[in-house]
Design a protein around this motif. Structure first.
Motif, PDB file in Angstrom:
ATOM      1  N   LYS A 261       0.832  -1.201   0.000  1.00 18.06           N
ATOM      2  CA  LYS A 261       0.000   0.000   0.000  1.00 18.06           C
ATOM      3  C   LYS A 261       0.864   1.248   0.000  1.00 18.06           C
ATOM      4  CE  LYS A 261      -4.218  -1.673   2.215  1.00 18.06           C
ATOM      5  NZ  LYS A 261      -5.031  -1.683   3.449  1.00 18.06           N
ATOM      6  N   GLY A 262       0.500   2.199  -0.856  1.00 14.51           N
ATOM      7  CA  GLY A 262       1.241   3.450  -0.949  1.00 14.51           C
ATOM      8  C   GLY A 262       2.429   3.375  -1.883  1.00 14.51           C
ATOM      9  N   ARG A 263       2.801   2.173  -2.304  1.00 16.14           N
ATOM     10  CA  ARG A 263       3.956   2.026  -3.205  1.00 16.14           C
ATOM     11  C   ARG A 263       3.549   1.480  -4.577  1.00 16.14           C
ATOM     12  NH1 ARG A 263       7.810  -1.567  -2.074  1.00 16.14           N
ATOM     13  NH2 ARG A 263       6.438  -2.980  -0.914  1.00 16.14           N
ATOM     14  N   PHE A 264       2.563   0.593  -4.598  1.00 16.83           N
ATOM     15  CA  PHE A 264       2.120  -0.027  -5.845  1.00 16.83           C
ATOM     16  C   PHE A 264       0.763   0.527  -6.245  1.00 16.83           C
ATOM     17  CE2 PHE A 264       4.466  -4.388  -5.419  1.00 16.83           C
ATOM     18  CZ  PHE A 264       5.644  -3.707  -5.196  1.00 16.83           C
ATOM     19  N   THR A 265       0.524   0.602  -7.557  1.00 16.30           N
ATOM     20  CA  THR A 265      -0.763   1.053  -8.075  1.00 16.30           C
ATOM     21  C   THR A 265      -1.197   0.113  -9.199  1.00 16.30           C
ATOM     22  OG1 THR A 265      -0.247   3.364  -7.578  1.00 16.30           O
ATOM     23  CG2 THR A 265      -2.053   2.939  -9.122  1.00 16.30           C
ATOM     24  N   ILE A 266      -2.395  -0.429  -9.052  1.00 18.56           N
ATOM     25  CA  ILE A 266      -2.954  -1.292 -10.092  1.00 18.56           C
ATOM     26  C   ILE A 266      -3.951  -0.494 -10.919  1.00 18.56           C
ATOM     27  CG2 ILE A 266      -4.822  -2.183  -8.619  1.00 18.56           C
ATOM     28  CD1 ILE A 266      -4.414  -4.920 -10.034  1.00 18.56           C
TER      29      ILE A 266
END
Length: 121
Positions: free
Chosen positions: A64-69
């Protein structure tokens, strides 16, 4: 026949970024969930991120806060933007999609072949 093909893995230094892509092809009527899983050496496969057809998303606490789908429905493609990568993100990343091939068949889960992500200095 349905195929999922991932791309974008590789070697990156800690703190770096990578973008994974996964394209679904074949006879596809609709796609519900699309997601990314990973399996690190000696560990069980875990869900990293999930995106539903309405755009709702879910992330594992560790990313959370680092990856974006995200997804492009017109291209049957799902992406995973990975920033601030850590050595513990090292794993084989697998794409998953829940696909209905036609209106008469129930949804089934399909998997890509996996792409290696290595975070190391």
């Amino acid at each position: 026949q349905v195929q999922l093909v991932e791309s974008g893995g590789g070697l990156v230094q800690p703190g770096g970024s990578l973008r994974l892509s996964c394209v679904a092809s074949g006879i596809i009527f609709s796609i519900n969930n699309m997601g990314w899983y990973r399996r690190a050496p000696g560990k069980e496969r875990e869900l990293v991120a999930l995106i539903i057809s309405d755009g709702s998303t879910y992330y594992a606490d560790s990313v959370k806060g680092r990856f974006t789908i995200s997804r492009d429905n017109a291209k049957n493609t799902v992406y995973l933007q990975m920033n601030s990568l850590k050595p513990e993100d090292t794993a084989v990343y697998y794409c998953n999609a829940r696909i209905r091939r036609n209106i008469y068949i129930t949804e089934n889960d399909y998997w890509g072949q996996g792409t290696q992500v290595t975070v190391s200095s």
